[in-house]
Design an enzyme around this catalytic site. Structure first.
Site, short mmCIF file in Angstrom:
data_model
loop_
_atom_site.label_atom_id
_atom_site.label_comp_id
_atom_site.label_asym_id
_atom_site.label_seq_id
_atom_site.Cartn_x
_atom_site.Cartn_y
_atom_site.Cartn_z
N THR A 209 0.83 -1.22 0.00
CA THR A 209 0.00 0.00 0.00
C THR A 209 0.86 1.26 0.00
O THR A 209 0.59 2.19 -0.76
CB THR A 209 -0.94 0.04 1.21
N ASP B 120 -0.95 -8.98 6.27
CA ASP B 120 -0.07 -8.79 5.11
C ASP B 120 0.60 -10.11 4.74
O ASP B 120 0.69 -10.47 3.57
CB ASP B 120 1.00 -7.73 5.40
P1 ADP Z 1 4.31 -1.47 1.61
O1 ADP Z 1 3.14 -0.91 2.37
O2 ADP Z 1 4.43 -0.86 0.26
O3 ADP Z 1 4.35 -2.93 1.61
P2 ADP Z 1 6.48 -1.60 3.48
O4 ADP Z 1 6.72 -0.60 4.55
O5 ADP Z 1 5.94 -2.91 3.86
O6 ADP Z 1 5.58 -0.92 2.38
O7 ADP Z 1 7.86 -1.80 2.72
C1 ADP Z 1 7.98 -2.64 1.61
C2 ADP Z 1 9.31 -2.46 0.96
O8 ADP Z 1 10.36 -2.88 1.84
C3 ADP Z 1 9.40 -3.32 -0.27
O9 ADP Z 1 9.93 -2.55 -1.33
C4 ADP Z 1 10.36 -4.43 0.15
O10 ADP Z 1 11.09 -4.95 -0.92
C5 ADP Z 1 11.25 -3.71 1.12
N1 ADP Z 1 11.96 -4.64 2.01
C6 ADP Z 1 11.44 -5.54 2.85
N2 ADP Z 1 12.41 -6.22 3.49
C7 ADP Z 1 13.59 -5.75 3.04
C8 ADP Z 1 14.97 -6.03 3.32
N3 ADP Z 1 15.32 -6.95 4.19
N4 ADP Z 1 15.90 -5.32 2.65
C9 ADP Z 1 15.54 -4.39 1.77
N5 ADP Z 1 14.28 -4.07 1.47
C10 ADP Z 1 13.31 -4.73 2.09
MG MG Z 2 4.53 -4.26 3.22
#
Ligand code: ADP
Ligand code: MG
Length: 543
Positions: A96, A392
């Protein structure tokens, strides 16, 4: 001349109207403000937000959709952005923040292009062409997975939980989510389908997150109805009844003339017999557990207890349906018709104390088609955040199991898409090329924001990412390791996400941006006051 002087009013007095460029810029500003509000929450190193509502209740979260849900947005264009988040959440359950950030960036670049006197229709068609291309690229570069490979699924769940407050406990919750998703996965027309509504989430504050558990069956948030009933039944034979084990009230209301004292006793005895026969009916099937959707009379409870039957009353309709899916029992509407064929089975039915409440666990069902998850955590707020994280996780698992396609996160997939879009832009003539390039920039805002939120130098990181991706498609999964600030193959790092999330994020973002860019006239009707206005001029102070 004189004709023009007298304005022609076609709208009601008090209506506000903004035209052309004014309307557009105003909308863009409001929509971008929304994107700005969630930007710092993106990714595992994103910050949390404390939201305080009008009655002082607090929510602490970094979940994009929750932030927007809690904010009481007024501006119509801002509301469109909130809808992006909602649509994203409803369709795919994660991504989101990503969708809202991309929409905001598309509008930011759109504004620049409009200021360069490029017509909105050109911007819009450029964005649409770029989006179509982006979806093709995504399909092309995505990786296939075995939808039953628990190791991969675990990594997908963990990636979605990295960015959550309860991320530290991601291992445990991810495992629960994988167990639940695989258990309810069903093959239909040669395809696996996961209906997440079949995973019931029961929250109970108290204890630790580690005390959360997967139940191969259903948890009923009710207690056993009578103290003399067993609290634990092994090899349970379960009856589900949607009828009251009571004497119907209407029978009571009928006029009965009793003239002699013995008749009262007779009347009571008759009632007892009726209740007893209901219990006999249930017991006669061999059932040792009864879930009743309606009430159970005190006397019927007593007879059930005597028969050693564990009974629960006033079970929610939705829980009855889940019990049926989990145990194989048929919900019976008429006690007279119940038979042993209607019973369901579970290895164990047991009443347990969870925090200060008693709950009935129906466990170890044979291949249940509905399951439960019990979420625990120190406080109400932690349990709520655990629920959001679990939501999620189960959604990304559904997406991955159903589609069998994933991509790498950490800005990897966005970097690769941006690169391809820039290549694509070269093939496009005229001003539309600028819009296609702007689209690539907007997609790249994801790695940029991830880097920023981790305190890294975004320019340095983006330069490196572009360089690595330029080297060829074998480097397509290079993204940012946000913990050591290095550019790495994120697929190898197990930071993986369903393709569906990324596709939907682009689709919802473009849809919102295009919608906002298209508007060139905003007409706001005068508010009809439902209560006396508190401040003079209310309604014009919204933006
Ligand atoms: P959304 O609401 O869009 O899901 P999040 O706050 O959950 O937003 O963040 C998602 C982002 O974080 C994605 O682009 C995902 O690839 C990245 N992400 C998750 N874990 C890692 C990690 N260990 N290293 C780098 N990026 C990460
Ligand atoms: Mg997320």
């Amino acid at each position: 001349m004189s004709l023009v002087e007298a304005p022609i009013l076609i709208l009601k007095e008090g209506t506000q109207r903004a035209h052309g460029k004014d309307a557009r810029l105003n909308n863009i500003m409001a929509a971008r403000a929304i994107a700005e509000a969630v930007r710092t929450a993106l990714g595992p190193r994103g910050r949390d937000k404390m939201l305080v509502d009008t009655i002082g209740d607090i929510v602490i979260t970094n979940d994009g959709k929750t932030i927007l849900d809690e904010m009481e947005v007024q501006h119509p264009a801002a509301k469109l952005m909130v809808q992006v988040a909602k649509a994203q959440d409803k369709e795919v359950g994660d991504g989101t923040t990503t969708a809202v950030i991309i929409a905001g960036e598309l509008l930011k670049h759109g504004e620049k292009l409009l200021n360069q006197k490029i017509h909105p229709t050109i911007v819009i068609s450029g964005y649409k062409r770029a989006a179509k291309k982006a979806l093709e690229v995504l399909e092309k570069i995505a990786e296939q997975i075995d939808p039953k490979d628990t190791k991969t699924l675990l990594n997908i769940a963990k990636t979605s939980m990295n960015s959550k407050i309860i991320g530290l406990n991601k291992e445990h919750i991810s495992k629960i989510a994988v167990d639940a998703a695989l258990q309810v996965a069903e093959e239909k027309d040669g395809k696996l389908r996961v209906d997440i509504d079949l995973v019931q989430v029961v929250k109970k504050a108290g204890g630790a997150i580690e005390d959360s558990q997967f139940v191969k069956g259903i948890i009923i948030d009710k207690e056993v109805v009578h103290p003399d009933m067993p609290k634990r039944v092994e090899n349970a034979k379960i009856a589900l009844v949607n009828a009251a084990l009571e004497i119907e009230k209407t029978e009571f209301n009928a006029e009965i003339r009793i003239t002699r004292p013995e008749e009262i006793a007779l009347f009571r005895q008759k009632e007892e017999e009726m209740l007893q026969s209901m219990v006999e009916k249930v017991a006669g099937t061999g059932a040792n557990v009864l879930f009743c959707q309606k009430g159970i009379d005190d006397r019927a409870q007593h007879y059930l207890a005597k028969k050693g039957i564990l009974a629960v009353r006033r079970v929610k309709k939705s829980d009855m349906e889940k019990l049926s899916k989990a145990t194989g029992a048929k919900i019976v509407n008429n006690i007279e018709e119940i038979s042993s064929n209607d019973l369901g089975f579970a290895k164990l039915v047991e009443e347990r104390k969870v925090a200060n409440d008693k709950m009935v666990f129906v466990e170890d069902c044979k291949d249940p088609k509905a399951v439960s998850v019990l979420l625990r955590g120190g406080t109400e707020r932690i349990v709520d955040e655990a629920e959001r994280a679990f939501h999620d996780a189960i959604c990304v698992l559904r997406d991955a199991i159903e589609d069998k396609t994933i991509v790498a996160g950490g800005g990897a997939v966005e970097s690769e898409v941006a690169k391809e879009i820039r290549e694509f832009a070269k093939t496009i003539a005229g001003k539309e090329q600028l819009a296609v390039n702007a689209f690539a920039e907007a997609i790249e805002s994801i790695p940029r924001t991830l880097a920023e939120n981790a305190g890294l130098d975004p320019i340095e990181i983006l330069t490196e990412l572009r360089k690595v991706h330029q080297k060829g498609v074998t480097n397509k999964w290079y993204g940012i390791d946000l913990y050591d600030g290095k550019v790495k193959d994120m697929y190898a790092e197990n930071v993986i996400e369903p393709l569906r999330i990324k596709k939907q994020a682009i689709e919802s973002a473009v849809e919102a941006a295009v919608m906002i860019l298209r508007i060139d006239d905003v007409i706001i009707a005068k508010k009809t006051p439902t209560k006396p206005p508190q401040t003079p001029g209310e309604g014009s102070s919204e933006y």
